[in-house]
Scaffold this motif. Sequence first.
Motif, short mmCIF file in Angstrom:
data_model
loop_
_atom_site.label_atom_id
_atom_site.label_comp_id
_atom_site.label_asym_id
_atom_site.label_seq_id
_atom_site.Cartn_x
_atom_site.Cartn_y
_atom_site.Cartn_z
N GLN A 89 108.91 10.64 37.11
CA GLN A 89 108.45 9.29 37.42
C GLN A 89 107.80 9.23 38.81
O GLN A 89 107.74 10.23 39.53
CB GLN A 89 109.62 8.31 37.32
CG GLN A 89 110.18 8.22 35.90
CD GLN A 89 111.33 7.26 35.80
OE1 GLN A 89 112.27 7.33 36.60
NE2 GLN A 89 111.30 6.38 34.83
N ASN A 90 107.33 8.03 39.16
CA ASN A 90 106.63 7.82 40.43
C ASN A 90 107.45 8.31 41.62
O ASN A 90 108.67 8.17 41.64
CB ASN A 90 106.34 6.33 40.65
CG ASN A 90 105.46 5.74 39.57
OD1 ASN A 90 104.80 6.47 38.84
ND2 ASN A 90 105.42 4.43 39.48
N ALA A 91 106.77 8.87 42.59
CA ALA A 91 107.39 9.20 43.88
C ALA A 91 106.52 8.58 44.96
O ALA A 91 106.47 7.36 45.10
CB ALA A 91 107.53 10.71 44.05
N SER A 92 105.78 9.41 45.70
CA SER A 92 104.89 8.87 46.73
C SER A 92 103.59 8.32 46.14
O SER A 92 102.82 7.65 46.81
CB SER A 92 104.56 9.95 47.76
OG SER A 92 103.97 11.07 47.12
N GLU A 93 103.34 8.63 44.87
CA GLU A 93 102.15 8.10 44.20
C GLU A 93 102.48 7.80 42.74
O GLU A 93 103.51 8.24 42.21
CB GLU A 93 100.99 9.08 44.30
CG GLU A 93 101.22 10.43 43.64
CD GLU A 93 100.00 11.32 43.76
OE1 GLU A 93 98.92 10.91 43.29
OE2 GLU A 93 100.12 12.42 44.34
N ILE A 95 102.42 8.06 38.81
CA ILE A 95 102.32 9.21 37.92
C ILE A 95 101.38 8.96 36.74
O ILE A 95 100.84 9.90 36.15
CB ILE A 95 103.72 9.61 37.41
CG1 ILE A 95 103.69 11.04 36.83
CG2 ILE A 95 104.26 8.60 36.38
CD1 ILE A 95 105.06 11.60 36.53
N ASN A 96 101.14 7.71 36.38
CA ASN A 96 100.36 7.38 35.20
C ASN A 96 98.96 8.02 35.26
O ASN A 96 98.26 7.90 36.25
CB ASN A 96 100.21 5.86 35.05
CG ASN A 96 99.63 5.47 33.72
OD1 ASN A 96 99.81 6.16 32.71
ND2 ASN A 96 98.91 4.36 33.69
N GLY A 97 98.60 8.71 34.18
CA GLY A 97 97.28 9.32 34.07
C GLY A 97 97.14 10.68 34.71
O GLY A 97 96.08 11.31 34.59
N LYS A 98 98.18 11.15 35.41
CA LYS A 98 98.08 12.45 36.08
C LYS A 98 98.07 13.59 35.06
O LYS A 98 98.64 13.50 33.97
CB LYS A 98 99.25 12.63 37.05
CG LYS A 98 99.24 11.66 38.22
CD LYS A 98 97.98 11.82 39.08
CE LYS A 98 98.05 10.99 40.36
NZ LYS A 98 98.01 9.55 40.11
N ASN A 99 97.40 14.69 35.43
CA ASN A 99 97.33 15.87 34.56
C ASN A 99 98.72 16.43 34.30
O ASN A 99 99.55 16.49 35.21
CB ASN A 99 96.48 16.96 35.21
CG ASN A 99 95.01 16.61 35.26
OD1 ASN A 99 94.51 15.87 34.42
ND2 ASN A 99 94.30 17.14 36.24
N VAL A 100 98.94 16.85 33.05
CA VAL A 100 100.17 17.55 32.67
C VAL A 100 99.80 18.99 32.39
O VAL A 100 98.88 19.26 31.60
CB VAL A 100 100.83 16.91 31.44
CG1 VAL A 100 102.05 17.72 31.00
CG2 VAL A 100 101.24 15.47 31.74
N ARG A 101 100.49 19.92 33.03
CA ARG A 101 100.17 21.34 32.92
C ARG A 101 101.36 22.14 32.41
O ARG A 101 102.51 21.74 32.57
CB ARG A 101 99.72 21.88 34.29
CG ARG A 101 98.46 21.18 34.81
CD ARG A 101 97.88 21.84 36.03
NE ARG A 101 96.67 21.16 36.47
CZ ARG A 101 95.46 21.37 35.96
NH1 ARG A 101 95.32 22.27 35.00
NH2 ARG A 101 94.41 20.71 36.40
N ALA A 102 101.07 23.27 31.79
CA ALA A 102 102.12 24.14 31.24
C ALA A 102 103.01 24.66 32.35
O ALA A 102 102.53 25.18 33.35
CB ALA A 102 101.49 25.30 30.48
N SER A 103 104.33 24.52 32.17
CA SER A 103 105.29 25.05 33.14
C SER A 103 105.33 26.57 33.14
O SER A 103 105.68 27.18 34.14
CB SER A 103 106.69 24.53 32.83
OG SER A 103 106.84 23.20 33.25
N ALA A 104 104.96 27.17 32.01
CA ALA A 104 104.91 28.63 31.87
C ALA A 104 103.96 28.93 30.72
O ALA A 104 103.62 28.05 29.92
CB ALA A 104 106.30 29.21 31.61
N GLY A 105 103.54 30.18 30.61
CA GLY A 105 102.59 30.56 29.58
C GLY A 105 103.23 30.65 28.21
O GLY A 105 104.45 30.79 28.07
#
Length: 315
Positions: A89-93, A95-105
């Motif tokens: 969830q939100n911290a200093s900014e 989170i809505n709309g931010k890129n989601v990236r793979a935690s591992a391959g």
Amino acid sequence: MASETTRRSLHSRVSKLSRKGRLAILAAAAFGALALSPVAFASAEEPAAAPQDVSIMAPSYKAPFDCNKTFNANNWSPGHNPSNSIDWQNASETINGKNVRASAGGTATFYDRGNTSYGKYVVINHGNGASTLYAHLSSMVRSPGQTMSVSQGTKIGAVGSTGNSSAPHLHYEQRVNGSVQSPVVEGISVPLGSKKAIKSSNGCSGGGNPYTPTQVCGSGFSVINQHDLGSAATIYLLYNSSNKNNCVVTMKKTNLGSATAVSATLQVQGKSKKTDSGNFSYYAGPVKDVAAATCVKWGGSVGSTSWESPYQHCG
């Protein structure tokens, strides 16, 4: 509303009931606990696997966001379904709309449950029984039912609030053989009942290289995939949506400032391969080519170590 003590007692008694009875009672308990947090949590797509001895080494998971982004990892207790999943969830900014990236391959599979459960979500199989799940996405880079080979840091979607969710956040699970584990992200343990602000190193150009892939490829490019050549270098694939250009660059992480053998390659399907190779101090590339709705191969090398992808990223 039941107290925490009452709920813990309920879970203890439920464990002695039949499977059907457990599911019915736990579902009711989870529904009643939704008011404890600022979001409505997802229902599990399938019952959690029975507790087991976990002898498999899980991958070294990074936060599922862009480099240097910091968000709050909330491992809610009690009532979050399934237990040990994280709500980012939100911290200093925001989170809505931010890129989601793979935690591992691994191999990513894309799903859409509409307005129920996880909504739009992705499951990445990392091998050896390990997997991660990313839910409530506003968008995904592939259509439901499709699969895609990903590296750590590959973009798979964007944060949203689809499915059973009342506010934008990323529901995230680390599993072994289907059983949700107590998560460890960026080497930080997030045990049940805790909330931690975690900074992502996902996609960061490591090893002290003074250049970044986006600096090398230029304005308008963003990283869509990457592959590590051990600890010596990382190959990045970038894309510019405005002009449909792909760009490949191999960023060194060792022997920085010294000219050593490095290369970067890009081949658009139906065209000849393009290569930049030589003795370079910091990186090879950029290698660029236009590929609108066409598959590409990308790769590179450092010293005697090389790698090349199959044809992919065909959208």
